[in-house]
Design a protein around this motif. Structure first.
Motif, PDB file in Angstrom:
ATOM      1  N   SER A 182      -5.700  -3.457  -4.957  1.00  0.00           N
ATOM      2  CA  SER A 182      -5.772  -3.031  -3.556  1.00  0.00           C
ATOM      3  C   SER A 182      -6.280  -4.133  -2.631  1.00  0.00           C
ATOM      4  O   SER A 182      -6.074  -4.073  -1.419  1.00  0.00           O
ATOM      5  CB  SER A 182      -6.662  -1.794  -3.426  1.00  0.00           C
ATOM      6  OG  SER A 182      -7.976  -2.072  -3.906  1.00  0.00           O
ATOM      7  N   GLY A 183      -6.942  -5.161  -3.210  1.00  0.00           N
ATOM      8  CA  GLY A 183      -7.413  -6.272  -2.398  1.00  0.00           C
ATOM      9  C   GLY A 183      -6.283  -7.154  -1.890  1.00  0.00           C
ATOM     10  O   GLY A 183      -6.478  -7.936  -0.955  1.00  0.00           O
ATOM     11  N   MET A 184      -5.101  -7.035  -2.492  1.00  0.00           N
ATOM     12  CA  MET A 184      -3.929  -7.795  -2.037  1.00  0.00           C
ATOM     13  C   MET A 184      -3.258  -7.000  -0.920  1.00  0.00           C
ATOM     14  O   MET A 184      -2.126  -6.538  -1.028  1.00  0.00           O
ATOM     15  CB  MET A 184      -2.997  -8.061  -3.218  1.00  0.00           C
ATOM     16  CG  MET A 184      -3.651  -8.911  -4.304  1.00  0.00           C
ATOM     17  SD  MET A 184      -2.808  -8.869  -5.918  1.00  0.00           S
ATOM     18  CE  MET A 184      -1.233  -9.621  -5.537  1.00  0.00           C
ATOM     19  N   THR A 185      -3.990  -6.825   0.169  1.00  0.00           N
ATOM     20  CA  THR A 185      -3.625  -5.866   1.215  1.00  0.00           C
ATOM     21  C   THR A 185      -2.266  -6.118   1.844  1.00  0.00           C
ATOM     22  O   THR A 185      -1.592  -5.173   2.254  1.00  0.00           O
ATOM     23  CB  THR A 185      -4.688  -5.862   2.330  1.00  0.00           C
ATOM     24  OG1 THR A 185      -4.870  -7.206   2.793  1.00  0.00           O
ATOM     25  CG2 THR A 185      -6.019  -5.346   1.799  1.00  0.00           C
ATOM     26  N   ALA A 186      -1.856  -7.368   1.944  1.00  0.00           N
ATOM     27  CA  ALA A 186      -0.587  -7.672   2.594  1.00  0.00           C
ATOM     28  C   ALA A 186       0.610  -7.286   1.736  1.00  0.00           C
ATOM     29  O   ALA A 186       1.736  -7.217   2.238  1.00  0.00           O
ATOM     30  CB  ALA A 186      -0.514  -9.150   2.953  1.00  0.00           C
ATOM     31  N   HIS A 187       0.372  -7.026   0.442  1.00  0.00           N
ATOM     32  CA  HIS A 187       1.478  -6.731  -0.481  1.00  0.00           C
ATOM     33  C   HIS A 187       1.293  -5.416  -1.239  1.00  0.00           C
ATOM     34  O   HIS A 187       2.203  -4.985  -1.943  1.00  0.00           O
ATOM     35  CB  HIS A 187       1.627  -7.880  -1.496  1.00  0.00           C
ATOM     36  CG  HIS A 187       1.968  -9.196  -0.875  1.00  0.00           C
ATOM     37  ND1 HIS A 187       3.264  -9.642  -0.718  1.00  0.00           N
ATOM     38  CD2 HIS A 187       1.174 -10.167  -0.334  1.00  0.00           C
ATOM     39  CE1 HIS A 187       3.253 -10.835  -0.135  1.00  0.00           C
ATOM     40  NE2 HIS A 187       2.005 -11.175   0.102  1.00  0.00           N
ATOM     41  N   TYR A 188       0.147  -4.805  -1.108  1.00  0.00           N
ATOM     42  CA  TYR A 188      -0.170  -3.603  -1.897  1.00  0.00           C
ATOM     43  C   TYR A 188       0.404  -2.355  -1.210  1.00  0.00           C
ATOM     44  O   TYR A 188       0.202  -2.125  -0.016  1.00  0.00           O
ATOM     45  CB  TYR A 188      -1.683  -3.465  -2.042  1.00  0.00           C
ATOM     46  CG  TYR A 188      -2.127  -2.339  -2.937  1.00  0.00           C
ATOM     47  CD1 TYR A 188      -2.039  -2.452  -4.322  1.00  0.00           C
ATOM     48  CD2 TYR A 188      -2.645  -1.162  -2.400  1.00  0.00           C
ATOM     49  CE1 TYR A 188      -2.452  -1.426  -5.152  1.00  0.00           C
ATOM     50  CE2 TYR A 188      -3.071  -0.129  -3.227  1.00  0.00           C
ATOM     51  CZ  TYR A 188      -2.963  -0.265  -4.602  1.00  0.00           C
ATOM     52  OH  TYR A 188      -3.376   0.767  -5.419  1.00  0.00           O
ATOM     53  N   TRP A 189       1.121  -1.525  -2.004  1.00  0.00           N
ATOM     54  CA  TRP A 189       1.760  -0.309  -1.505  1.00  0.00           C
ATOM     55  C   TRP A 189       1.015   0.904  -2.078  1.00  0.00           C
ATOM     56  O   TRP A 189       1.082   1.194  -3.256  1.00  0.00           O
ATOM     57  CB  TRP A 189       3.224  -0.282  -1.923  1.00  0.00           C
ATOM     58  CG  TRP A 189       4.072   0.765  -1.270  1.00  0.00           C
ATOM     59  CD1 TRP A 189       4.712   1.796  -1.884  1.00  0.00           C
ATOM     60  CD2 TRP A 189       4.395   0.878   0.112  1.00  0.00           C
ATOM     61  NE1 TRP A 189       5.419   2.533  -0.983  1.00  0.00           N
ATOM     62  CE2 TRP A 189       5.238   2.001   0.262  1.00  0.00           C
ATOM     63  CE3 TRP A 189       4.049   0.136   1.241  1.00  0.00           C
ATOM     64  CZ2 TRP A 189       5.743   2.402   1.500  1.00  0.00           C
ATOM     65  CZ3 TRP A 189       4.554   0.534   2.465  1.00  0.00           C
ATOM     66  CH2 TRP A 189       5.377   1.648   2.600  1.00  0.00           C
ATOM     67  N   HIS A 190       0.240   1.554  -1.210  1.00  0.00           N
ATOM     68  CA  HIS A 190      -0.648   2.630  -1.661  1.00  0.00           C
ATOM     69  C   HIS A 190       0.107   3.795  -2.299  1.00  0.00           C
ATOM     70  O   HIS A 190      -0.431   4.493  -3.167  1.00  0.00           O
ATOM     71  CB  HIS A 190      -1.495   3.138  -0.485  1.00  0.00           C
ATOM     72  CG  HIS A 190      -2.606   2.201  -0.116  1.00  0.00           C
ATOM     73  ND1 HIS A 190      -3.833   2.226  -0.730  1.00  0.00           N
ATOM     74  CD2 HIS A 190      -2.656   1.185   0.806  1.00  0.00           C
ATOM     75  CE1 HIS A 190      -4.614   1.286  -0.220  1.00  0.00           C
ATOM     76  NE2 HIS A 190      -3.921   0.639   0.719  1.00  0.00           N
ATOM     77  N   ALA A 191       1.332   4.010  -1.892  1.00  0.00           N
ATOM     78  CA  ALA A 191       2.087   5.173  -2.397  1.00  0.00           C
ATOM     79  C   ALA A 191       2.284   5.141  -3.898  1.00  0.00           C
ATOM     80  O   ALA A 191       2.294   6.195  -4.558  1.00  0.00           O
ATOM     81  CB  ALA A 191       3.434   5.244  -1.678  1.00  0.00           C
TER      82      ALA A 191
END
Length: 317
Positions: free
Chosen positions: A274-283
């Motif tokens: 989740s720290g890779m915010t620019a690439h992380y897809w929460h869904a």
């Protein structure tokens, strides 16, 4: 003048004389002289540490032995390794590093300094140094390419090119002005260590792709004394395949993970959090490369939303 005051000077030294007090021996010295410093150094005041320090004089360079040597002299160079010439201590205008370079025997000026022929040397801007006979140097106007010292003229296309660049030359050769004749041409010589690639016997421009695989650039390793291929800063080396992959791309990683650099090994590893915010897809808890479909429906692209600063599925146009 009040009673007890005197106009006579006196000698003193104490830690309160901050700019002159040399802590190592407890003495005071004038700045910009050798003082307590080794040969080739002068005492200067360091405004960061607020103490006087020994630094190389202007025109001198610090070497690994801790000594400062004057440029354009024999300096620390081994003269026995240079036949029919002088081993001159100078700054390489291409690598910006100091080096010992064997130069033709007629490159010493009347005051004992050595310069590369057809360089600016001690001449005024717009002139270059031509050695008409041993020990006799003449500053003559440089007809072409006067703005830069290490750029020379190529008559066939009437353009200027930098020394040791690819320039107008075929692959594996570099543009070079011969110091003995003053004639420019395309060459490759084994003694051009920072440019020579042993595996194919060719020469390549520094920091070009050269003979290297995709994602790598050609460079010279000062420690090993050899040329090598290194990953671009935007890429990471995959040890197993010896291939460089761009960071935050799919690379050789399993679906949902991206290429990152292992902080311990400085080699490629695959990761997603989740720290890779620019690439992380929460869904779905996965990471995706930008500008591909990723988790998005057909016709949409996974990339950063300028309004929110977070990744989103966006329709082109």
């Amino acid at each position: 003048m009040g009673r007890g005051q005197s106009t006579e000077g006196f000698c003193s030294c104490s830690p309160q004389l901050v700019m002159h007090y040399y802590r190592e021996d407890g003495h005071c010295y004038p700045l910009y002289e050798q003082g307590p410093c080794p040969k080739g150094h002068m005492l200067k005041f360091d405004y960061r540490t607020l103490e006087p320090v020994c630094e190389c004089r202007d025109g001198y360079m610090l070497e690994d032995d801790g000594a400062c040597y004057p440029l354009n002299t024999a300096g620390p160079c081994n003269q026995t390794s240079c036949h029919d010439g002088i081993n001159c201590y100078l700054r390489n205008l291409d690598t910006l590093k100091t080096e010992c370079k064997c130069l033709p025997g007629n490159v010493t000026t009347a005051d004992g300094h050595c310069f590369e022929p057809y360089s600016r040397g001690p001449c005024h801007l717009g002139d270059w140094l031509v050695f008409s006979q041993p020990g006799v140097a003449v500053c003559e106007p440089k007809t072409h390419c006067t703005r830069f010292d290490n750029w020379f003229y190529w008559t066939p296309d009437q353009r200027c090119y930098r020394q040791y660049s690819r320039g107008p030359c075929p692959a594996g050769q570099l543009f070079y002005l011969d110091l003995n004749t003053g004639i420019s041409g395309c060459h490759c010589r084994k003694e051009w260590t920072p440019y020579f690639w042993e595996e194919d016997g060719s020469c390549y421009e520094q920091h070009s792709v050269g003979p290297c695989p995709a994602g790598m650039y050609f460079s010279f390793n000062q420690t090993s004394g050899k040329t090598e291929c290194n990953c671009f800063t935007s890429h990471v080396l995959h040890e197993e395949s010896q291939t460089c992959y761009e960071r935050m791309t799919n690379g050789p990683c399993p679906e949902g993970q991206l290429v990152v650099e292992d902080a311990t090994t400085n080699r490629l590893t695959c990761s997603c959090h989740s720290g890779m915010t620019a690439h992380y897809w929460h869904a779905d808890g996965r990471c995706y490369q930008h500008f591909l479909q990723g988790p998005c429906p057909q016709g949409q692209t996974f990339r950063l939303d300028r309004a929110t600063g977070r990744p989103a599925c966006i329709t082109w146009g």
